[in-house]
Design a protein around this motif. Structure first.
Motif, mmCIF file in Angstrom:
data_model
loop_
_atom_site.group_PDB
_atom_site.id
_atom_site.type_symbol
_atom_site.label_atom_id
_atom_site.label_comp_id
_atom_site.label_asym_id
_atom_site.label_seq_id
_atom_site.Cartn_x
_atom_site.Cartn_y
_atom_site.Cartn_z
ATOM 1 N N VAL A 31 0.833 -1.197 0.000
ATOM 2 C CA VAL A 31 0.000 0.000 0.000
ATOM 3 C C VAL A 31 0.867 1.246 0.000
ATOM 4 C CG1 VAL A 31 -2.001 -1.066 1.098
ATOM 5 C CG2 VAL A 31 -0.178 -0.161 2.523
ATOM 6 N N ILE A 32 0.383 2.265 -0.708
ATOM 7 C CA ILE A 32 1.078 3.552 -0.767
ATOM 8 C C ILE A 32 0.104 4.647 -0.334
ATOM 9 C CG2 ILE A 32 2.607 2.777 -2.622
ATOM 10 C CD1 ILE A 32 0.902 4.371 -4.578
ATOM 11 N N ASP A 33 0.618 5.835 -0.152
ATOM 12 C CA ASP A 33 -0.202 6.962 0.307
ATOM 13 C C ASP A 33 -1.365 7.204 -0.648
ATOM 14 O OD1 ASP A 33 -0.556 9.179 2.190
ATOM 15 O OD2 ASP A 33 -0.148 10.436 0.434
ATOM 16 N N GLN A 34 -2.555 7.492 -0.087
ATOM 17 C CA GLN A 34 -3.777 7.766 -0.855
ATOM 18 C C GLN A 34 -4.279 6.526 -1.604
ATOM 19 O OE1 GLN A 34 -5.535 10.700 -0.818
ATOM 20 N NE2 GLN A 34 -4.107 11.430 0.733
ATOM 21 N N PHE A 35 -4.111 5.356 -0.984
ATOM 22 C CA PHE A 35 -4.637 4.140 -1.617
ATOM 23 C C PHE A 35 -6.140 4.030 -1.371
ATOM 24 C CE2 PHE A 35 -3.897 2.706 2.691
ATOM 25 C CZ PHE A 35 -4.907 1.788 2.930
ATOM 26 N N ARG B 29 7.170 2.240 5.545
ATOM 27 C CA ARG B 29 7.581 2.412 6.939
ATOM 28 C C ARG B 29 6.584 1.687 7.840
ATOM 29 N NH1 ARG B 29 8.669 6.772 4.065
ATOM 30 N NH2 ARG B 29 6.525 7.538 4.254
ATOM 31 N N PRO B 30 6.894 0.462 8.229
ATOM 32 C CA PRO B 30 5.964 -0.301 9.061
ATOM 33 C C PRO B 30 5.701 0.394 10.386
ATOM 34 C CG PRO B 30 8.143 -1.322 9.052
ATOM 35 C CD PRO B 30 8.161 -0.252 7.999
ATOM 36 N N GLY B 31 4.447 0.317 10.820
ATOM 37 C CA GLY B 31 4.080 0.929 12.086
ATOM 38 C C GLY B 31 3.702 2.392 11.990
ATOM 39 N N GLU B 32 3.887 2.992 10.794
ATOM 40 C CA GLU B 32 3.505 4.389 10.606
ATOM 41 C C GLU B 32 2.237 4.477 9.765
ATOM 42 O OE1 GLU B 32 6.527 6.948 9.160
ATOM 43 O OE2 GLU B 32 8.091 6.129 10.484
ATOM 44 N N PRO B 33 1.311 5.385 10.106
ATOM 45 C CA PRO B 33 0.037 5.476 9.379
ATOM 46 C C PRO B 33 0.226 5.854 7.911
ATOM 47 C CG PRO B 33 -0.063 6.665 11.467
ATOM 48 C CD PRO B 33 1.370 6.326 11.228
ATOM 49 N N ILE B 34 -0.601 5.252 7.071
ATOM 50 C CA ILE B 34 -0.676 5.599 5.652
ATOM 51 C C ILE B 34 -2.093 6.076 5.373
ATOM 52 C CG2 ILE B 34 -0.544 4.745 3.279
ATOM 53 C CD1 ILE B 34 1.519 2.765 4.116
ATOM 54 N N ARG B 35 -2.221 7.193 4.663
ATOM 55 C CA ARG B 35 -3.537 7.743 4.382
ATOM 56 C C ARG B 35 -4.229 6.989 3.255
ATOM 57 N NH1 ARG B 35 -2.259 13.765 2.888
ATOM 58 N NH2 ARG B 35 -0.591 12.635 1.797
ATOM 59 N N THR B 36 -5.520 6.774 3.415
ATOM 60 C CA THR B 36 -6.346 6.304 2.302
ATOM 61 C C THR B 36 -6.852 7.527 1.555
ATOM 62 O OG1 THR B 36 -8.471 6.357 3.458
ATOM 63 C CG2 THR B 36 -7.103 4.392 3.778
ATOM 64 N N ASN B 37 -7.560 7.294 0.442
ATOM 65 C CA ASN B 37 -8.097 8.424 -0.311
ATOM 66 C C ASN B 37 -9.501 8.813 0.143
ATOM 67 O OD1 ASN B 37 -9.586 6.333 -1.365
ATOM 68 N ND2 ASN B 37 -8.813 6.533 -3.458
ATOM 69 N N VAL B 38 -9.916 8.311 1.316
ATOM 70 C CA VAL B 38 -11.231 8.675 1.851
ATOM 71 C C VAL B 38 -11.127 9.256 3.258
ATOM 72 C CG1 VAL B 38 -12.473 7.010 0.435
ATOM 73 C CG2 VAL B 38 -11.629 6.313 2.686
ATOM 74 N N GLY B 39 -9.926 9.628 3.669
ATOM 75 C CA GLY B 39 -9.766 10.286 4.952
ATOM 76 C C GLY B 39 -9.475 9.376 6.124
ATOM 77 N N ALA B 40 -9.367 8.090 5.904
ATOM 78 C CA ALA B 40 -9.017 7.157 6.969
ATOM 79 C C ALA B 40 -7.524 6.850 6.911
ATOM 80 C CB ALA B 40 -9.833 5.876 6.849
#
Length: 321
Positions: free
Chosen positions: A9-13, A45-56
């Motif tokens: 997964v990447i940012d804004q998935f 970066r495991p353990g760090e939040p990644i943003r979805t494209n719906v705000g979660a």
């Protein structure tokens, strides 16, 4: 053998497309006879939040170092951008070079394209992004009208729900029809849909109502040996024949006759894989009635004769006559 699955997964998935991978490969269905998968959610970066494209937000447990020994590396859709994380692209290239199967869901194909994995390869993506994908990667062999493309070690799917089709296809390819059918039944989706995404281009998605045909489709799957008419199916669905025919195409992408033939072929394929029944008995059990009719439709859809298919994929030997 498909044992280890890494979802990158990447940012804004997109969470739905990611959820498809979780539902097919991340849920333990061993009680239904499906082998357990070692499912890993991987980020830079495991353990760090990644943003979805719906705000979660999602916190991946694994890093990219959990990808190298995965049998399947899957990339869900993400918002389009000019550049993708170099470390992710390098990881995908390395996985492809060592022989892993690489899958994209929807716009995840752009990540594969940026890694150079689609050059000269057959592929697809969501119809809205098809021309953009071709413009960015002009050497790809794009088919914008299908639900998914299996090009061996590269599998790409079209928009959103077609990721389910691609995942179930891969399960069927690697583990057999029984495993794919078990997952599909638990997900309450058809084991395999006919048709492509051309039907959805510039058309609204049908509204989900109480008139959904899900219950009827399940009943038809349980009664493949029964001869069905449009009039009888429409009565069972409490619709007029015209409304029923229109809704059936909207929900399945094909006509009742073609859908039923496809499901009968899928059932015949499972019987050829897992039982010692003769071809004549398989034809009867799957609703074709005669071996000749089974051979005709089986070869048209699968590409080989039933006996040839059994020699390749069968786990049980045919009973001598």
């Amino acid at each position: 053998m498909l044992k280890t699955v890494a979802a990158v997964v990447i940012d804004q998935f997109a969470p739905f497309e990611f959820g498809v991978l979780c539902e097919v490969f991340g849920v333990d269905r061993t009680e239904n006879g499906v082998p357990a998968f070692d499912f890993r959610v991987c980020g830079e970066r495991p353990g760090e939040p990644i943003r979805t494209n719906v705000g979660a937000m999602l916190i991946p447990e694994c890093g990219l170092d959990a990808v190298p020994d995965a049998d399947l590396v899957a990339v869900p859709a993400a918002d389009l951008r000019d550049d993708y994380p170099p470390a992710v692209l390098d990881t995908l290239r390395a996985a492809a070079e060592r022989g892993a199967t690489i899958m994209s869901v929807c716009s995840g194909a752009f990540v594969l394209g940026a890694a150079g994995l689609l050059d000269g390869r057959h592929c697809t993506t969501h119809w809205r992004h098809a021309q953009q994908l071709l413009d960015r990667f002009p050497t790809i062999l794009l088919d914008p009208d299908v639900l998914f493309v299996d090009d061996g070690d590269i599998i790409t799917s079209a928009g959103t729900a077609s990721g389910i089709d691609a995942c179930l296809h891969l399960v069927r390819r690697e583990l057999g029809s029984a495993a794919a059918n078990a997952i599909a039944r638990r997900m309450v989706v058809p084991p395999q849909r006919d048709g492509g995404q051309r039907q959805y281009v510039e058309l609204p998605i049908p509204e989900s109502t109480a008139d959904s045909l899900a219950a009827l489709l399940t009943w038809m799957l349980d009664h493949l040996k029964t001869e069905h008419t449009i009039a009888e199916l429409a009565r069972r669905a409490h619709m007029s024949e015209r409304t029923f025919a229109r809704r059936f195409v909207a929900e399945t992408g094909t006509t009742p006759a073609k859908w039923l033939t496809m499901q009968r072929v899928l059932h015949a394929r499972q019987l050829l894989e897992d039982t010692p029944l003769s071809v004549e008995e398989v034809a009867d059990e799957s609703g074709f009635g005669s071996a000749g009719l089974l051979r005709h439709h089986f070869h048209r859809i699968v590409g080989v004769a039933p006996k040839e298919y059994r020699r390749t994929f069968g786990t049980a030997h045919e009973v001598p006559r």
